[in-house]
Design a protein around this motif. Structure first.
Motif, PDB file in Angstrom:
ATOM      1  N   TYR A   1       0.832  -1.204   0.000  1.00  0.00           N
ATOM      2  CA  TYR A   1       0.000   0.000   0.000  1.00  0.00           C
ATOM      3  C   TYR A   1       0.869   1.258   0.000  1.00  0.00           C
ATOM      4  N   VAL A   2       0.433   2.229  -0.796  1.00  0.00           N
ATOM      5  CA  VAL A   2       1.135   3.509  -0.868  1.00  0.00           C
ATOM      6  C   VAL A   2       0.154   4.603  -0.453  1.00  0.00           C
ATOM      7  N   PRO A   3       0.299   5.158   0.775  1.00  0.00           N
ATOM      8  CA  PRO A   3      -0.634   6.200   1.212  1.00  0.00           C
ATOM      9  C   PRO A   3      -0.286   7.565   0.620  1.00  0.00           C
ATOM     10  N   TYR A   4      -1.317   8.291   0.218  1.00  0.00           N
ATOM     11  CA  TYR A   4      -1.155   9.645  -0.322  1.00  0.00           C
ATOM     12  C   TYR A   4      -1.950  10.626   0.535  1.00  0.00           C
ATOM     13  N   ARG A   5      -1.696  11.890   0.330  1.00  0.00           N
ATOM     14  CA  ARG A   5      -2.470  12.929   1.018  1.00  0.00           C
ATOM     15  C   ARG A   5      -3.703  13.271   0.182  1.00  0.00           C
ATOM     16  N   GLY A   6      -4.605  12.331   0.077  1.00  0.00           N
ATOM     17  CA  GLY A   6      -5.813  12.554  -0.689  1.00  0.00           C
ATOM     18  C   GLY A   6      -5.879  11.703  -1.940  1.00  0.00           C
ATOM     19  N   LEU A   7      -7.069  11.661  -2.540  1.00  0.00           N
ATOM     20  CA  LEU A   7      -7.293  10.842  -3.726  1.00  0.00           C
ATOM     21  C   LEU A   7      -6.671  11.431  -4.983  1.00  0.00           C
ATOM     22  N   ALA A   8      -6.634  12.750  -5.087  1.00  0.00           N
ATOM     23  CA  ALA A   8      -6.148  13.384  -6.315  1.00  0.00           C
ATOM     24  C   ALA A   8      -4.701  13.014  -6.642  1.00  0.00           C
ATOM     25  N   PRO A   9      -3.754  13.136  -5.703  1.00  0.00           N
ATOM     26  CA  PRO A   9      -2.380  12.744  -6.037  1.00  0.00           C
ATOM     27  C   PRO A   9      -2.222  11.250  -6.291  1.00  0.00           C
ATOM     28  N   ALA A  10      -3.035  10.432  -5.608  1.00  0.00           N
ATOM     29  CA  ALA A  10      -2.991   8.990  -5.844  1.00  0.00           C
ATOM     30  C   ALA A  10      -3.461   8.673  -7.261  1.00  0.00           C
ATOM     31  N   MET A  11      -4.543   9.327  -7.671  1.00  0.00           N
ATOM     32  CA  MET A  11      -5.062   9.107  -9.021  1.00  0.00           C
ATOM     33  C   MET A  11      -4.074   9.584 -10.082  1.00  0.00           C
ATOM     34  N   GLN A  12      -3.376  10.658  -9.798  1.00  0.00           N
ATOM     35  CA  GLN A  12      -2.366  11.169 -10.736  1.00  0.00           C
ATOM     36  C   GLN A  12      -1.275  10.132 -10.964  1.00  0.00           C
ATOM     37  N   ASP A  13      -0.830   9.495  -9.893  1.00  0.00           N
ATOM     38  CA  ASP A  13       0.204   8.459 -10.016  1.00  0.00           C
ATOM     39  C   ASP A  13      -0.331   7.201 -10.680  1.00  0.00           C
ATOM     40  N   LEU A  14      -1.603   6.871 -10.445  1.00  0.00           N
ATOM     41  CA  LEU A  14      -2.192   5.701 -11.098  1.00  0.00           C
ATOM     42  C   LEU A  14      -2.249   5.917 -12.609  1.00  0.00           C
ATOM     43  N   ALA A  15      -2.728   7.071 -13.012  1.00  0.00           N
ATOM     44  CA  ALA A  15      -2.818   7.380 -14.437  1.00  0.00           C
ATOM     45  C   ALA A  15      -1.446   7.399 -15.102  1.00  0.00           C
ATOM     46  N   ALA A  16      -0.420   7.775 -14.332  1.00  0.00           N
ATOM     47  CA  ALA A  16       0.947   7.821 -14.859  1.00  0.00           C
ATOM     48  C   ALA A  16       1.620   6.452 -14.840  1.00  0.00           C
ATOM     49  N   GLY A  17       0.982   5.469 -14.209  1.00  0.00           N
ATOM     50  CA  GLY A  17       1.552   4.129 -14.148  1.00  0.00           C
ATOM     51  C   GLY A  17       2.558   3.938 -13.040  1.00  0.00           C
ATOM     52  N   ASN A  18       2.595   4.855 -12.069  1.00  0.00           N
ATOM     53  CA  ASN A  18       3.550   4.740 -10.963  1.00  0.00           C
ATOM     54  C   ASN A  18       3.074   3.793  -9.866  1.00  0.00           C
ATOM     55  N   ILE A  19       1.766   3.545  -9.816  1.00  0.00           N
ATOM     56  CA  ILE A  19       1.197   2.522  -8.938  1.00  0.00           C
ATOM     57  C   ILE A  19       0.276   1.655  -9.792  1.00  0.00           C
ATOM     58  N   ASP A  20      -0.111   0.501  -9.258  1.00  0.00           N
ATOM     59  CA  ASP A  20      -0.829  -0.470 -10.085  1.00  0.00           C
ATOM     60  C   ASP A  20      -2.349  -0.405  -9.993  1.00  0.00           C
ATOM     61  N   LEU A  21      -2.896  -0.194  -8.804  1.00  0.00           N
ATOM     62  CA  LEU A  21      -4.349  -0.243  -8.668  1.00  0.00           C
ATOM     63  C   LEU A  21      -4.834   0.633  -7.528  1.00  0.00           C
ATOM     64  N   MET A  22      -6.152   0.851  -7.499  1.00  0.00           N
ATOM     65  CA  MET A  22      -6.804   1.590  -6.432  1.00  0.00           C
ATOM     66  C   MET A  22      -8.226   1.089  -6.239  1.00  0.00           C
TER      67      MET A  22
END
Length: 325
Positions: free
Chosen positions: A180-201
């Motif tokens: 698990y990779v915790p972020y400060r909110g959904l927006a930065p997590a989604m940004q990394d998901l779209a960029a392929g830096n994390i695998d799923l949410m």
């Protein structure tokens, strides 16, 4: 009868008369609805949409007050200590009135120190992934995770968030393991998901659907028994091959413990009337919120529903040793 007993009897009689009189005159001034998060977020928006319409039935304004902090704990503590007169209530969610009791040491009890008023709306999650993930459906995603134990990453909006706990539930049901990779909110997590830096949410439709429709991420399933009206092409977890993986955030109204039953009934009726309004339903749908059926909006149903949620999620959270100091 002694003078002392006469005074006690008189006091009891006055109290019995005062309660119905108070309920009959309620509300005689504006009501404060405490929202446990800052203005502008989905909980705040949902609260304001419903509160604005409740004034029609109550004849008084429902003032929304944002009290953020401690994952909603500051607002909950304030309402738990408030006078049970119906003039201070709060918007409770899955986090404040279920998960927090298993994650934090709280100065109140999430069940015993509150009076259920009405169940308002529900927001299931979407299982989504980066386009770099090779799986094209949920069964393939599970197979890929099993073939790569401990290598994949799931983004969350923080430790103990519904997305985090949803992921833990998913691991428990499927036997997969990842990080698990915790972020400060959904927006930065989604940004990394779209960029392929994390695998799923495990993410809210309001955050995910714009990216799904834009083709920057892939959606596998909605974690509910029925499909989303806003995305009818995305299957449910039952249809996708993982029946019972139901994970939803929800909003409800609670007051302090000890509220008069007639006052609760007036607030419940006002909430139900607001939720029956077509414009309110449409505005809630626009922010990803589905209204519960009328028979599930009552205070009695909310009490039962909260019990079931606590029984379901508390052991899952504690078994995973999810804690925030």
């Amino acid at each position: 009868m002694t003078k002392r007993l006469q005074l006690i009897a008189a006091a009891v009689g006055l109290a019995a008369l005062a309660a119905p009189a108070f309920a009959d005159s309620y509300p005689s001034r504006p009501i404060t609805l405490v929202v446990p998060f800052p203005a502008g977020g989905p909980v705040d928006t949902t609260s304001r949409i419903v509160a604005d319409k409740m004034k029609d039935a109550l004849g008084q304004t429902v003032i929304v007050e944002n009290v953020g902090g401690a994952a909603g704990g500051l607002a909950a503590a304030r309402v738990a200590r408030a006078a049970p007169d119906g003039y201070t209530i709060m918007t409770g969610i899955w986090g404040t009135h279920v998960a927090n009791s298993a994650i934090y040491k709280l100065p109140y009890d999430v069940k015993d120190d509150f009076t259920p008023i009405a169940l308002v709306s529900v927001n299931p999650l979407l299982i989504v992934s980066s386009k770099k993930t090779p799986a094209t459906n949920l069964k393939e995603l599970i197979a890929w995770l099993k073939a790569n134990p401990g290598k994949a990453t799931q983004g969350t909006s923080g430790v103990g968030s519904v997305g985090h706990v949803g992921g833990v539930f998913f691991e428990k049901m499927t036997g997969v393991k990842y990080n698990y990779v915790p972020y400060r909110g959904l927006a930065p997590a989604m940004q990394d998901l779209a960029a392929g830096n994390i695998d799923l949410m495990f993410d809210t439709p309001a955050t995910s659907l714009p990216h799904v429709k834009a083709g920057t991420i892939r959606a596998y399933a909605v974690t509910a028994k029925k499909r989303l009206e806003s995305a009818p092409d995305i299957p449910t977890v039952d249809e996708a091959g993982l029946p019972g993986l139901y994970i939803s955030t929800w909003t409800a109204f609670f007051g302090p413990k000890g509220m008069d039953k007639e006052v609760v009934a007036k607030l419940e009726a006002a909430a139900k009337k607001a939720l029956a309004d077509p414009d309110v339903k449409k505005r809630l749908a626009n922010v990803g919120q589905d209204v519960y059926p009328p028979e599930e909006q009552s205070a009695a149903y909310l009490a039962k529903f909260q019990d079931e949620e606590l029984k379901k999620w508390t052991p899952i959270i504690k078994d995973a040793n999810i804690k925030v100091e």
